[in-house]
Design a protein around this motif. Structure first.
Motif, PDB file in Angstrom:
ATOM      1  N   SER A 117     -80.939 -66.592 -50.807  1.00  0.00           N
ATOM      2  CA  SER A 117     -81.174 -67.080 -49.446  1.00  0.00           C
ATOM      3  C   SER A 117     -81.790 -66.034 -48.520  1.00  0.00           C
ATOM      4  CB  SER A 117     -79.854 -67.566 -48.838  1.00  0.00           C
ATOM      5  OG  SER A 117     -79.272 -68.556 -49.649  1.00  0.00           O
ATOM      6  N   TYR A 118     -81.580 -64.774 -48.824  1.00  0.00           N
ATOM      7  CA  TYR A 118     -82.137 -63.690 -48.014  1.00  0.00           C
ATOM      8  C   TYR A 118     -82.934 -62.751 -48.924  1.00  0.00           C
ATOM      9  CZ  TYR A 118     -78.816 -65.194 -44.389  1.00  0.00           C
ATOM     10  OH  TYR A 118     -78.113 -65.914 -43.454  1.00  0.00           O
ATOM     11  N   ARG A 119     -83.670 -61.850 -48.316  1.00  0.00           N
ATOM     12  CA  ARG A 119     -84.487 -60.918 -49.096  1.00  0.00           C
ATOM     13  C   ARG A 119     -83.613 -59.760 -49.581  1.00  0.00           C
ATOM     14  NH1 ARG A 119     -87.851 -61.324 -44.612  1.00  0.00           N
ATOM     15  NH2 ARG A 119     -87.975 -59.044 -44.346  1.00  0.00           N
ATOM     16  N   VAL A 120     -82.839 -60.068 -50.597  1.00  0.00           N
ATOM     17  CA  VAL A 120     -81.932 -59.107 -51.222  1.00  0.00           C
ATOM     18  C   VAL A 120     -82.163 -59.134 -52.726  1.00  0.00           C
ATOM     19  CG1 VAL A 120     -79.527 -58.461 -51.619  1.00  0.00           C
ATOM     20  CG2 VAL A 120     -80.187 -59.470 -49.434  1.00  0.00           C
ATOM     21  N   GLY A 121     -82.203 -57.973 -53.340  1.00  0.00           N
ATOM     22  CA  GLY A 121     -82.356 -57.907 -54.779  1.00  0.00           C
ATOM     23  C   GLY A 121     -81.121 -58.405 -55.496  1.00  0.00           C
ATOM     24  N   GLY A 122     -81.273 -58.768 -56.755  1.00  0.00           N
ATOM     25  CA  GLY A 122     -80.159 -59.301 -57.531  1.00  0.00           C
ATOM     26  C   GLY A 122     -79.585 -58.340 -58.542  1.00  0.00           C
ATOM     27  N   LEU A 123     -80.011 -57.072 -58.506  1.00  0.00           N
ATOM     28  CA  LEU A 123     -79.520 -56.088 -59.463  1.00  0.00           C
ATOM     29  C   LEU A 123     -78.353 -55.310 -58.877  1.00  0.00           C
ATOM     30  CD1 LEU A 123     -82.969 -54.731 -60.713  1.00  0.00           C
ATOM     31  CD2 LEU A 123     -81.548 -56.527 -61.727  1.00  0.00           C
ATOM     32  N   ALA A 124     -77.599 -54.663 -59.743  1.00  0.00           N
ATOM     33  CA  ALA A 124     -76.429 -53.905 -59.300  1.00  0.00           C
ATOM     34  C   ALA A 124     -76.814 -52.819 -58.304  1.00  0.00           C
ATOM     35  CB  ALA A 124     -75.715 -53.294 -60.505  1.00  0.00           C
ATOM     36  N   ARG A 125     -77.964 -52.169 -58.514  1.00  0.00           N
ATOM     37  CA  ARG A 125     -78.358 -51.080 -57.627  1.00  0.00           C
ATOM     38  C   ARG A 125     -78.718 -51.566 -56.220  1.00  0.00           C
ATOM     39  NH1 ARG A 125     -82.941 -51.318 -61.213  1.00  0.00           N
ATOM     40  NH2 ARG A 125     -84.840 -52.057 -60.170  1.00  0.00           N
ATOM     41  N   ASN A 126     -78.811 -52.884 -56.043  1.00  0.00           N
ATOM     42  CA  ASN A 126     -79.096 -53.453 -54.727  1.00  0.00           C
ATOM     43  C   ASN A 126     -77.831 -53.790 -53.953  1.00  0.00           C
ATOM     44  OD1 ASN A 126     -81.377 -55.392 -56.627  1.00  0.00           O
ATOM     45  ND2 ASN A 126     -81.938 -53.553 -55.506  1.00  0.00           N
ATOM     46  N   TRP A 127     -76.656 -53.651 -54.590  1.00  0.00           N
ATOM     47  CA  TRP A 127     -75.428 -54.162 -53.991  1.00  0.00           C
ATOM     48  C   TRP A 127     -74.310 -53.126 -53.943  1.00  0.00           C
ATOM     49  CZ3 TRP A 127     -74.314 -58.816 -51.714  1.00  0.00           C
ATOM     50  CH2 TRP A 127     -75.323 -59.796 -51.789  1.00  0.00           C
ATOM     51  N   GLY A 128     -73.625 -53.096 -52.791  1.00  0.00           N
ATOM     52  CA  GLY A 128     -72.418 -52.304 -52.625  1.00  0.00           C
ATOM     53  C   GLY A 128     -71.324 -53.168 -52.044  1.00  0.00           C
ATOM     54  N   ILE A 129     -70.099 -52.657 -52.026  1.00  0.00           N
ATOM     55  CA  ILE A 129     -68.967 -53.403 -51.481  1.00  0.00           C
ATOM     56  C   ILE A 129     -67.993 -52.422 -50.848  1.00  0.00           C
ATOM     57  CG2 ILE A 129     -67.819 -53.413 -53.742  1.00  0.00           C
ATOM     58  CD1 ILE A 129     -66.662 -56.202 -52.954  1.00  0.00           C
ATOM     59  N   ILE A 130     -67.455 -52.791 -49.681  1.00  0.00           N
ATOM     60  CA  ILE A 130     -66.553 -51.925 -48.933  1.00  0.00           C
ATOM     61  C   ILE A 130     -65.466 -52.782 -48.292  1.00  0.00           C
ATOM     62  CG2 ILE A 130     -68.024 -52.062 -46.870  1.00  0.00           C
ATOM     63  CD1 ILE A 130     -67.159 -49.270 -46.099  1.00  0.00           C
ATOM     64  N   GLY A 131     -64.280 -52.221 -48.139  1.00  0.00           N
ATOM     65  CA  GLY A 131     -63.210 -52.938 -47.472  1.00  0.00           C
ATOM     66  C   GLY A 131     -62.114 -51.994 -47.049  1.00  0.00           C
ATOM     67  N   ASN A 132     -61.235 -52.468 -46.178  1.00  0.00           N
ATOM     68  CA  ASN A 132     -60.101 -51.674 -45.724  1.00  0.00           C
ATOM     69  C   ASN A 132     -58.796 -52.312 -46.191  1.00  0.00           C
ATOM     70  OD1 ASN A 132     -61.105 -53.439 -43.183  1.00  0.00           O
ATOM     71  ND2 ASN A 132     -58.871 -53.324 -43.135  1.00  0.00           N
ATOM     72  N   SER A 133     -57.823 -51.481 -46.533  1.00  0.00           N
ATOM     73  CA  SER A 133     -56.502 -51.937 -46.954  1.00  0.00           C
ATOM     74  C   SER A 133     -56.625 -52.886 -48.153  1.00  0.00           C
ATOM     75  CB  SER A 133     -55.781 -52.588 -45.776  1.00  0.00           C
ATOM     76  OG  SER A 133     -54.418 -52.801 -46.058  1.00  0.00           O
ATOM     77  N   THR A 134     -56.181 -54.126 -48.029  1.00  0.00           N
ATOM     78  CA  THR A 134     -56.337 -55.078 -49.132  1.00  0.00           C
ATOM     79  C   THR A 134     -57.802 -55.232 -49.507  1.00  0.00           C
ATOM     80  OG1 THR A 134     -54.347 -56.300 -48.506  1.00  0.00           O
ATOM     81  CG2 THR A 134     -55.961 -57.465 -49.857  1.00  0.00           C
ATOM     82  N   GLY A 135     -58.674 -55.266 -48.500  1.00  0.00           N
ATOM     83  CA  GLY A 135     -60.107 -55.338 -48.772  1.00  0.00           C
ATOM     84  C   GLY A 135     -60.608 -54.120 -49.518  1.00  0.00           C
ATOM     85  N   GLY A 136     -59.986 -52.953 -49.267  1.00  0.00           N
ATOM     86  CA  GLY A 136     -60.363 -51.744 -49.988  1.00  0.00           C
ATOM     87  C   GLY A 136     -59.968 -51.821 -51.449  1.00  0.00           C
ATOM     88  N   TYR A 137     -58.755 -52.327 -51.708  1.00  0.00           N
ATOM     89  CA  TYR A 137     -58.342 -52.540 -53.100  1.00  0.00           C
ATOM     90  C   TYR A 137     -59.306 -53.503 -53.782  1.00  0.00           C
ATOM     91  CZ  TYR A 137     -56.001 -54.992 -56.905  1.00  0.00           C
ATOM     92  OH  TYR A 137     -55.731 -55.594 -58.095  1.00  0.00           O
ATOM     93  N   CYS A 138     -59.639 -54.592 -53.096  1.00  0.00           N
ATOM     94  CA  CYS A 138     -60.561 -55.578 -53.676  1.00  0.00           C
ATOM     95  C   CYS A 138     -61.918 -54.951 -53.985  1.00  0.00           C
ATOM     96  CB  CYS A 138     -60.732 -56.749 -52.718  1.00  0.00           C
ATOM     97  SG  CYS A 138     -59.274 -57.801 -52.537  1.00  0.00           S
ATOM     98  N   ALA A 139     -62.429 -54.160 -53.061  1.00  0.00           N
ATOM     99  CA  ALA A 139     -63.745 -53.543 -53.258  1.00  0.00           C
ATOM    100  C   ALA A 139     -63.749 -52.645 -54.490  1.00  0.00           C
ATOM    101  CB  ALA A 139     -64.142 -52.760 -52.010  1.00  0.00           C
ATOM    102  N   LEU A 140     -62.720 -51.810 -54.634  1.00  0.00           N
ATOM    103  CA  LEU A 140     -62.663 -50.906 -55.776  1.00  0.00           C
ATOM    104  C   LEU A 140     -62.482 -51.682 -57.078  1.00  0.00           C
ATOM    105  CD1 LEU A 140     -60.391 -48.086 -54.298  1.00  0.00           C
ATOM    106  CD2 LEU A 140     -62.877 -48.040 -54.560  1.00  0.00           C
TER     107      LEU A 140
END
Length: 374
Positions: free
Chosen positions: A231-254
């Motif tokens: 839907s947006y101009r974003v690549g579909g490869l792993a090197r195009n994507w990161g994830i971050i979160g705090n507390s429970t979101g941090g556990y989920c991100a890792l």
């Protein structure tokens, strides 16, 4: 009058002061032992305590945004019926609907080419069958002619539990911080996909796929990146994507970064813990499946994976004020090549928004350095 409005807060504080003053002023007159005097004293004390309690609660809620609205406070469902309506707002993928837009809190907010734009969307997961709302921050460069054919790296941003996604905009200031880091030359423009990991409220699924239950991990790790890339101009490869979160979101991100290196190249856990919680808010996550429980334990996973992923991890903690300091050191010690680990260790800082605001700028810089646009 909105739950988080300043007018409502001021009104509650004024009422608390008025009732306190009335109690002090009228107390001598109500010192008699008559029924009316006793009821008067009880009424004044009750009114004063209630208004003080409401005022303190509103101050805390406005600071941390535990609840973003009256509907959120009382557990009422929100955003019903929007997916099948608003056809004109549908993006490239049929699994996403734009239900609104808003301006980022940065200079030149009225012009997307200067400030970017925030889309409020509803994303439906094809595999997980989960539907959740999110905010998508598009940087100014996304709208500038010079970048018209460029694909941008994207970062999934998660709140803690229970959390509301508005926290990420208002209290943690992700769009504004990302804008400032790009202007300072410290980070590249990135698209931020901001949501809470509680995609099956009120249950805390700990971002795992629950047997005969919500498939939260599949939604966040597979459905969401696929729909956003379509839907947006974003690549579909792993090197195009990161994830971050705090507390429970941090556990989920890792956890998602560790188990899905084919989707995410970099993961950040702000004040994260490293093993899925199991308590009344989560219910039975694993239904007696010890292998699923072990997989949700990041320490166990690092020790027992045949080979650690070629991915990068950033963890944050404080020597004083955080309960995860020792566990974070243990996690760092267990990360082995080709995986890489970095850390932010503050001298002091509690498990709160103020601490995370101190860490987010450097965390975004770190993510930017590990993601690519194509």
């Amino acid at each position: 009058m909105g739950l988080t409005s300043k007018t409502f807060l001021v009104l509650a504080i004024v009422l608390a002061v008025v009732f306190f003053a009335a109690t002090v002023w009228l107390w001598p007159r109500l010192a008699r032992r008559s029924v009316s005097a006793v009821l008067g004293r009880v009424g004044l004390l009750l009114a004063t305590q209630v208004t003080v309690f409401v005022s303190v609660g509103l101050v805390a809620n406005n600071s941390f945004l535990f609840y973003g609205s009256w509907a959120d406070l009382f557990g009422q469902k929100q955003d019903l019926g929007v997916v099948t309506d608003h056809a004109a707002g549908t993006l490239a993928s049929k699994n996403i609907v734009r239900v609104g837009t808003q301006r980022p809190d940065v200079p030149g907010a009225s012009r997307p080419t200067m400030a970017g734009r925030i889309d409020k969307v509803v994303i439906a997961g094809r595999r997980s069958k989960i539907e959740s709302s999110a905010y998508v921050y598009l940087p100014p460069e996304y709208f500038q002619p010079a970048f018209a054919h460029r694909k941008f790296p994207a970062v999934v941003v998660l709140t803690g539990y229970p959390g509301v996604s508005e926290n990420l905009l208002k209290s943690l200031r992700y769009p504004r911080t990302a804008h400032e880091r790009v202007k300072a030359g410290r980070a590249q423009p990135m698209i931020l996909v901001m949501l809470r990991p509680t995609v099956a409220p009120p249950r805390d699924t700990e971002c795992v796929d629950i047997k005969d239950g919500p498939q939260t991990e599949t939604y966040l790790a597979e459905d969401l990146p696929r729909v956003i890339s379509e839907s947006y101009r974003v690549g579909g490869l792993a090197r195009n994507w990161g994830i971050i979160g705090n507390s429970t979101g941090g556990y989920c991100a890792l956890k998602i970064g560790l188990h899905h290196p084919d989707r995410f190249a970099a993961s950040v856990g702000l004040s994260a813990y490293y093993k899925a919680a199991e308590d009344p808010t989560t219910g039975d996550l694993f239904h007696g499946d010890q292998s699923a429980r072990d997989r949700a334990d990041l320490m166990w996973s690092l020790d027992h994976m045949p080979k650690q992923p070629d991915s990068s991890f950033l963890v944050t903690t404080s020597r004083r004020g955080e309960g995860n300091y020792r566990a974070t050191r243990q996690f760092m010690a267990k990360v082995k090549p080709p995986a890489q680990v970095s850390s932010i260790v503050l001298d002091s800082g509690g498990h709160n928004f103020n601490t995370w605001r101190r860490e987010i700028p450097s965390a975004l810089d770190w993510l930017s350095s590990r993601l690519s646009e194509n």
